[in-house]
Design a protein around this motif. Structure first.
Motif, PDB file in Angstrom:
ATOM      1  N   GLY A  65      -5.321   4.636  11.815  1.00  0.00           N
ATOM      2  CA  GLY A  65      -4.960   3.217  11.868  1.00  0.00           C
ATOM      3  C   GLY A  65      -3.894   2.780  10.880  1.00  0.00           C
ATOM      4  N   LEU A  66      -3.345   3.721  10.114  1.00  0.00           N
ATOM      5  CA  LEU A  66      -2.305   3.320   9.174  1.00  0.00           C
ATOM      6  C   LEU A  66      -1.027   2.943   9.919  1.00  0.00           C
ATOM      7  N   ASP A  67      -0.458   1.815   9.579  1.00  0.00           N
ATOM      8  CA  ASP A  67       0.748   1.334  10.250  1.00  0.00           C
ATOM      9  C   ASP A  67       1.938   1.490   9.296  1.00  0.00           C
ATOM     10  N   PRO A  68       2.891   2.382   9.624  1.00  0.00           N
ATOM     11  CA  PRO A  68       3.999   2.638   8.683  1.00  0.00           C
ATOM     12  C   PRO A  68       4.913   1.430   8.466  1.00  0.00           C
ATOM     13  N   GLN A  69       4.782   0.418   9.330  1.00  0.00           N
ATOM     14  CA  GLN A  69       5.548  -0.820   9.095  1.00  0.00           C
ATOM     15  C   GLN A  69       4.920  -1.612   7.944  1.00  0.00           C
ATOM     16  N   LYS A  70       3.627  -1.389   7.734  1.00  0.00           N
ATOM     17  CA  LYS A  70       2.924  -2.176   6.716  1.00  0.00           C
ATOM     18  C   LYS A  70       2.688  -1.372   5.433  1.00  0.00           C
ATOM     19  N   ALA A  71       2.378  -0.090   5.581  1.00  0.00           N
ATOM     20  CA  ALA A  71       2.033   0.723   4.407  1.00  0.00           C
ATOM     21  C   ALA A  71       3.030   1.872   4.280  1.00  0.00           C
ATOM     22  N   THR A  72       3.222   2.355   3.058  1.00  0.00           N
ATOM     23  CA  THR A  72       4.143   3.465   2.826  1.00  0.00           C
ATOM     24  C   THR A  72       3.348   4.780   2.835  1.00  0.00           C
ATOM     25  N   LEU A  73       3.702   5.659   3.769  1.00  0.00           N
ATOM     26  CA  LEU A  73       3.024   6.954   3.897  1.00  0.00           C
ATOM     27  C   LEU A  73       4.015   8.037   3.490  1.00  0.00           C
ATOM     28  N   PHE A  74       3.625   8.890   2.544  1.00  0.00           N
ATOM     29  CA  PHE A  74       4.575   9.906   2.075  1.00  0.00           C
ATOM     30  C   PHE A  74       3.863  11.147   1.541  1.00  0.00           C
ATOM     31  N   VAL A  75       4.674  12.181   1.315  1.00  0.00           N
ATOM     32  CA  VAL A  75       4.158  13.447   0.799  1.00  0.00           C
ATOM     33  C   VAL A  75       4.516  13.536  -0.688  1.00  0.00           C
ATOM     34  N   GLN A  76       3.538  13.856  -1.499  1.00  0.00           N
ATOM     35  CA  GLN A  76       3.688  13.857  -2.964  1.00  0.00           C
ATOM     36  C   GLN A  76       4.890  14.677  -3.445  1.00  0.00           C
ATOM     37  N   CYS A  82       0.816  -1.223   0.000  1.00  0.00           N
ATOM     38  CA  CYS A  82       0.000   0.000   0.000  1.00  0.00           C
ATOM     39  C   CYS A  82       0.848   1.272   0.000  1.00  0.00           C
ATOM     40  N   TYR A  83       0.456   2.217  -0.831  1.00  0.00           N
ATOM     41  CA  TYR A  83       1.074   3.546  -0.871  1.00  0.00           C
ATOM     42  C   TYR A  83      -0.008   4.575  -0.591  1.00  0.00           C
ATOM     43  N   TYR A  84       0.162   5.330   0.497  1.00  0.00           N
ATOM     44  CA  TYR A  84      -0.813   6.365   0.831  1.00  0.00           C
ATOM     45  C   TYR A  84      -0.104   7.714   0.868  1.00  0.00           C
ATOM     46  N   CYS A  85      -0.714   8.675   0.214  1.00  0.00           N
ATOM     47  CA  CYS A  85       0.003   9.907  -0.096  1.00  0.00           C
ATOM     48  C   CYS A  85      -0.756  11.147   0.371  1.00  0.00           C
ATOM     49  N   VAL A  86      -0.004  12.129   0.832  1.00  0.00           N
ATOM     50  CA  VAL A  86      -0.574  13.454   1.103  1.00  0.00           C
ATOM     51  C   VAL A  86      -0.337  14.249  -0.184  1.00  0.00           C
ATOM     52  N   VAL A  87      -1.389  14.441  -0.979  1.00  0.00           N
ATOM     53  CA  VAL A  87      -1.178  14.995  -2.320  1.00  0.00           C
ATOM     54  C   VAL A  87      -1.194  16.533  -2.278  1.00  0.00           C
ATOM     55  N   ASN A  88      -0.062  17.088  -1.801  1.00  0.00           N
ATOM     56  CA  ASN A  88       0.009  18.544  -1.613  1.00  0.00           C
ATOM     57  C   ASN A  88       0.110  19.295  -2.939  1.00  0.00           C
ATOM     58  N   GLN A  89       0.590  18.615  -4.004  1.00  0.00           N
ATOM     59  CA  GLN A  89       0.654  19.321  -5.290  1.00  0.00           C
ATOM     60  C   GLN A  89      -0.725  19.409  -5.959  1.00  0.00           C
ATOM     61  N   HIS A  90      -1.632  18.524  -5.572  1.00  0.00           N
ATOM     62  CA  HIS A  90      -3.019  18.689  -6.022  1.00  0.00           C
ATOM     63  C   HIS A  90      -3.671  19.856  -5.286  1.00  0.00           C
ATOM     64  N   ALA A  91      -3.300  20.010  -4.010  1.00  0.00           N
ATOM     65  CA  ALA A  91      -3.929  21.077  -3.210  1.00  0.00           C
ATOM     66  C   ALA A  91      -3.674  22.446  -3.823  1.00  0.00           C
TER      67      ALA A  91
END
Ligand code: AQP
Length: 327
Positions: free
Chosen positions: A69-80, A35-44
């Motif tokens: 509930g997102l677990d950074p060990q399991k999913a990739t959380l990043f800023v666009q 899983c890749y979950y993103c803070v899409v700041n360039q869309h903002a």
């Protein structure tokens, strides 16, 4: 195992709509998927943002992802903006898009209508950038709210167009709608979706609203005058929206809700909806308070960007070769 991508814009305070339509599904998918979950700041920034506020909201949104509930060990959380391949591929996707198909997007029409004669070109180019976000990760599934269906269709069209012209580079992604395709509507104009950029704050439940404010907003939600808790989106959009919200947070069907409230009025129903929403949001709010000041938040985002970039770079390299953008 599927590859999952989704993003949320730090364009305002997150709403109950963002949570029920998208966010709450994210953590359900992190076991057994990539899983890749993103803070899409360039869309903002496709609409004007105040810089200090955008910076702050980017961090807040990352903390909310974790609180939900997102677990950074399991999913990739990043800023666009920390993975430049997004805008690089976004430009290539823009060159493949037709102005006519972009002008047909409902979100473009709605947001452009609020901008008078000065419509930012970025609003029109939003879908090709979203396509790039998704396609960079060879995504199979995109969990988004039902309001994003059109953008997902254009993403698939662009991927197919590219593959036809330049060879099979992209996986064609599918949309993954939440339970019942939940679309939460404005509490004051229930034919319009609940949105974080709505200027009327009473129309929106924010994830970080105090319980008493949530109760007040739901009590004041626009309904009809026949006082019957019955699901009918055309004739009773306000009460149907509250029933959708109640169903989503309690897992009850519309039939069960109608039966339970058959001889109770809107006052009792609204109180119960508010209590149910508060009981879902309170634990998230508590975890958010712990996360927002925690130094590990930055570490999580730095590592997330590195992991995302490693994956994105592989696809982007293939794209450059496929279209001849190399020496
Ligand atoms: N009302 C909603 N009901 C269900 N799902 C919703 N989503 C948004 N509003 C609702 C889902 O939330 C995710 C993130 O949305 P976004 O940040 O990309 O922006 P958006 O769809 O444009 O949401 P907003 O709140 O209306 O933001 P603004 O006001 O900035 O445009 C998406 O998966 C979306 O489907």
């Amino acid at each position: 195992m599927s590859i999952i991508f989704s993003g949320i814009q730090p364009s305002g305070e997150l709403t109950l709509g963002n949570y029920l339509g998208a966010l709450r599904n994210f953590s359900k998918m992190q076991d057994g998927n990539e899983c890749y979950y993103c803070v899409v700041n360039q869309h903002a920034i496709t609409v004007p943002q105040e810089p200090a506020m955008l910076h702050e909201r980017t961090r807040q949104l990352a903390a909310i992802y974790l609180a939900a509930g997102l677990d950074p060990q399991k999913a990739t959380l990043f800023v666009q903006s920390e993975v430049p391949e997004h805008v690089q591929l976004g430009w290539i996707m823009t060159t493949l898009s037709y102005v006519g198909e972009l002008e047909r997007m409902t979100q473009y029409k709605d947001k452009a209508a609020k901008r008078g004669d000065s419509i930012p070109a970025g609003l029109l180019a939003y879908p090709p950038l979203m396509a790039a976000d998704i396609l960079l990760y060879q995504t199979n599934l995109v969990p988004v709210g039902d309001d994003q269906k059109q953008h997902m269709e254009i993403t698939r069209d662009l991927a197919q167009r590219f593959n036809r012209l330049y060879g099979e580079v992209f996986t064609i992604p599918d949309i993954l709608l939440g339970q019942d395709g939940t679309r939460v509507m404005s509490l004051q104009e229930p034919t319009k979706k609940m949105s974080k950029s709505d200027e009327n704050r009473t129309a929106t439940v924010y994830l970080l609203d105090a319980p008493k404010d949530i109760e007040k907003k739901i009590k004041r939600a626009q309904t009809d005058s026949d006082n019957a808790v019955r699901y009918d989106v055309q004739a009773k959009p306000g009460i149907s929206n509250l029933m959708d919200i109640f169903a989503a947070v309690t897992d009850k069907s519309h039939e069960t809700i109608e039966r339970e409230y058959a001889d109770k009025g809107y006052g009792t129903f609204k109180k119960d909806v508010a209590d149910a929403v508060v009981s879902v949001l309170e634990p998230i709010q508590q975890r958010y308070e712990e996360m927002i000041g925690a130094p590990e938040l930055d570490e999580i985002l730095t590592q997330g960007a590195e992991k995302a970039r490693a994956k994105a770079a592989v696809t982007y390299e293939k794209v450059l070769h496929a279209i001849g953008l190399y020496r």
